[in-house]
Design a protein around this motif. Structure first.
Motif, short mmCIF file in Angstrom:
data_model
loop_
_atom_site.label_atom_id
_atom_site.label_comp_id
_atom_site.label_asym_id
_atom_site.label_seq_id
_atom_site.Cartn_x
_atom_site.Cartn_y
_atom_site.Cartn_z
N GLN A 87 0.83 -1.20 0.00
CA GLN A 87 0.00 0.00 0.00
C GLN A 87 0.87 1.26 0.00
OE1 GLN A 87 -3.47 0.17 -0.28
NE2 GLN A 87 -2.86 2.28 -0.73
N THR A 88 1.96 1.22 0.75
CA THR A 88 2.88 2.36 0.77
C THR A 88 3.43 2.63 -0.62
OG1 THR A 88 3.51 1.92 3.06
CG2 THR A 88 5.01 3.26 1.75
N SER A 89 3.78 1.54 -1.34
CA SER A 89 4.30 1.68 -2.69
C SER A 89 3.26 2.27 -3.63
CB SER A 89 4.76 0.30 -3.21
OG SER A 89 5.25 0.40 -4.53
N ARG A 90 2.02 1.82 -3.49
CA ARG A 90 0.96 2.35 -4.36
C ARG A 90 0.73 3.84 -4.09
NH1 ARG A 90 -1.41 -2.91 -3.48
NH2 ARG A 90 -2.70 -2.14 -1.75
N ASP A 91 0.74 4.20 -2.81
CA ASP A 91 0.55 5.62 -2.46
C ASP A 91 1.69 6.48 -3.02
OD1 ASP A 91 -1.74 4.94 -1.10
OD2 ASP A 91 -0.80 4.92 0.88
N LYS A 92 2.91 5.97 -2.90
CA LYS A 92 4.06 6.71 -3.43
C LYS A 92 3.97 6.86 -4.94
CE LYS A 92 7.51 5.51 0.10
NZ LYS A 92 8.78 4.77 0.36
N ALA A 93 3.57 5.78 -5.62
CA ALA A 93 3.47 5.82 -7.07
C ALA A 93 2.41 6.82 -7.52
CB ALA A 93 3.16 4.43 -7.62
N VAL A 94 1.29 6.87 -6.81
CA VAL A 94 0.25 7.85 -7.14
C VAL A 94 0.82 9.26 -7.03
CG1 VAL A 94 -1.95 8.85 -6.44
CG2 VAL A 94 -1.69 6.37 -6.50
N SER A 95 1.55 9.52 -5.96
CA SER A 95 2.15 10.84 -5.76
C SER A 95 3.14 11.17 -6.86
CB SER A 95 2.85 10.90 -4.40
OG SER A 95 1.94 10.74 -3.34
N GLU A 96 3.91 10.17 -7.27
CA GLU A 96 4.90 10.39 -8.33
C GLU A 96 4.22 10.71 -9.66
OE1 GLU A 96 8.49 7.52 -6.66
OE2 GLU A 96 6.82 6.66 -7.77
N PHE A 97 3.14 10.00 -9.97
CA PHE A 97 2.42 10.31 -11.20
C PHE A 97 1.77 11.70 -11.13
CE2 PHE A 97 2.51 5.68 -12.16
CZ PHE A 97 2.93 5.76 -13.48
N ARG A 98 1.30 12.09 -9.94
CA ARG A 98 0.74 13.43 -9.78
C ARG A 98 1.81 14.48 -10.05
NH1 ARG A 98 -3.55 14.75 -6.80
NH2 ARG A 98 -3.17 16.74 -7.87
N GLU A 99 3.02 14.22 -9.55
CA GLU A 99 4.13 15.16 -9.76
C GLU A 99 4.50 15.28 -11.24
OE1 GLU A 99 7.25 13.73 -7.31
OE2 GLU A 99 6.23 14.26 -5.41
N LEU A 100 4.20 14.23 -12.00
CA LEU A 100 4.48 14.27 -13.44
C LEU A 100 3.37 14.97 -14.23
CD1 LEU A 100 5.88 10.65 -13.94
CD2 LEU A 100 7.17 12.79 -14.05
N GLY A 101 2.34 15.42 -13.52
CA GLY A 101 1.30 16.21 -14.18
C GLY A 101 0.00 15.51 -14.45
N TYR A 102 -0.16 14.28 -13.98
CA TYR A 102 -1.39 13.54 -14.23
C TYR A 102 -2.48 13.96 -13.24
CZ TYR A 102 1.32 10.38 -17.22
OH TYR A 102 2.12 9.86 -18.21
N ALA A 103 -3.72 13.94 -13.71
CA ALA A 103 -4.86 14.22 -12.84
C ALA A 103 -4.99 13.11 -11.80
CB ALA A 103 -6.14 14.32 -13.68
N PRO A 104 -5.64 13.39 -10.66
CA PRO A 104 -5.70 12.41 -9.57
C PRO A 104 -6.21 11.03 -9.98
CG PRO A 104 -6.47 14.53 -8.80
CD PRO A 104 -6.24 14.68 -10.28
N GLU A 105 -7.33 10.96 -10.69
CA GLU A 105 -7.88 9.66 -11.06
C GLU A 105 -6.97 8.91 -12.03
OE1 GLU A 105 -10.42 7.92 -9.82
OE2 GLU A 105 -10.46 9.55 -8.34
#
Length: 247
Positions: A87-105
């Protein structure tokens, strides 16, 4: 399509049937997105080892042989654990994709899908390299089909080197590319070639891929899938990204 299509895999079929005490049944499925699938989850109630194969593939003997080899490893080891992203890895990956400019969903969807794909790739790649080396050594009648298989997969592996690095977290992309490079290097080792791995070597993957393949070739004959995968998780620095789950 006649049964003789995969007659070169007869030795592995017999071995799989002996260790499982179940008959091997090959069925054709031209909708498969991969070459072949072993349906182990249904073996207990169907009383057979069913292998689905895409009939349009030119490497059918090797595909059938590999699936039989996977069945043999399963019935030898009896390992049923699954590798999944923490779960920690998934949360980190979501944050990383957000930093790359992707919308939350979109960030959440990409993180879930790509971590699942990477986990599946890690879970299967090292055991498959071990298995392919054993098939090359013990079943020379499958070598022509095996080479056809590697040549068929060559383009897909190399294509990963052209993925836009700005669209993915570096660790996800580099891990994916390194595993593809390890597969290419293993093919070069088996068939005494240099062309499979050359693009990965030029891209700077020589050290990591040599280490990954070395983890497999340097392992004991009866090494478990878990041991092989753990060695790769350690080498790829992914110990905190994935965890084992028992169904």
């Amino acid at each position: 399509m006649p049964d003789t299509t995969y007659k070169q895999a007869a030795g592995l079929i017999r071995k799989a049937e002996k260790i499982s005490n179940l008959p091997v049944r090959v069925t054709w499925d031209d909708t498969l997105q991969v070459g072949a699938v072993l349906h182990l989850s249904e073996a207990q109630w169907s009383k057979q080892l069913r292998i689905s194969v895409n009939p349009n593939r030119p490497d059918i003997p090797y595909l059938v042989g590999v699936q039989c080899g996977l069945a043999i490893r399963f019935y030898t080891q009896r390992e049923q654990r699954h590798l999944t992203a923490s779960q920690t890895s998934r949360d980190k990956a979501v944050s990383e994709f957000r930093e790359l400019g992707y919308a939350p969903e979109m960030a959440k969807s990409l993180a879930e899908n790509l971590l699942a794909q990477l986990g599946s790739q890690i879970r299967s790649a090292a055991p498959l390299i071990k298995l392919s080396a054993q098939i090359f050594r013990d079943y020379p009648e499958l070598r022509d089909s095996q080479l056809t298989h590697f040549l068929l997969e060559k383009e897909d592996g190399e294509r990963s080197l052209g993925i836009d690095a700005a669209k993915f977290p570096e660790w996800i992309l580099r891990s994916h590319q390194a595993i593809n490079g390890a597969n290419a290097l293993a093919a070069d080792y088996l068939f005494e070639r240099t062309d499979f791995f050359a693009p990965f070597k030029q891209a700077g993957f020589e050290a990591i891929c040599t280490g990954l393949v070395g983890d497999v070739t340097g392992s004991k004959a009866d090494v478990s899938d878990t041991e092989l995968v753990n060695a790769w998780l350690n080498r790829l620095d992914l110990n905190d990204r994935f965890e084992w789950m028992t169904p």
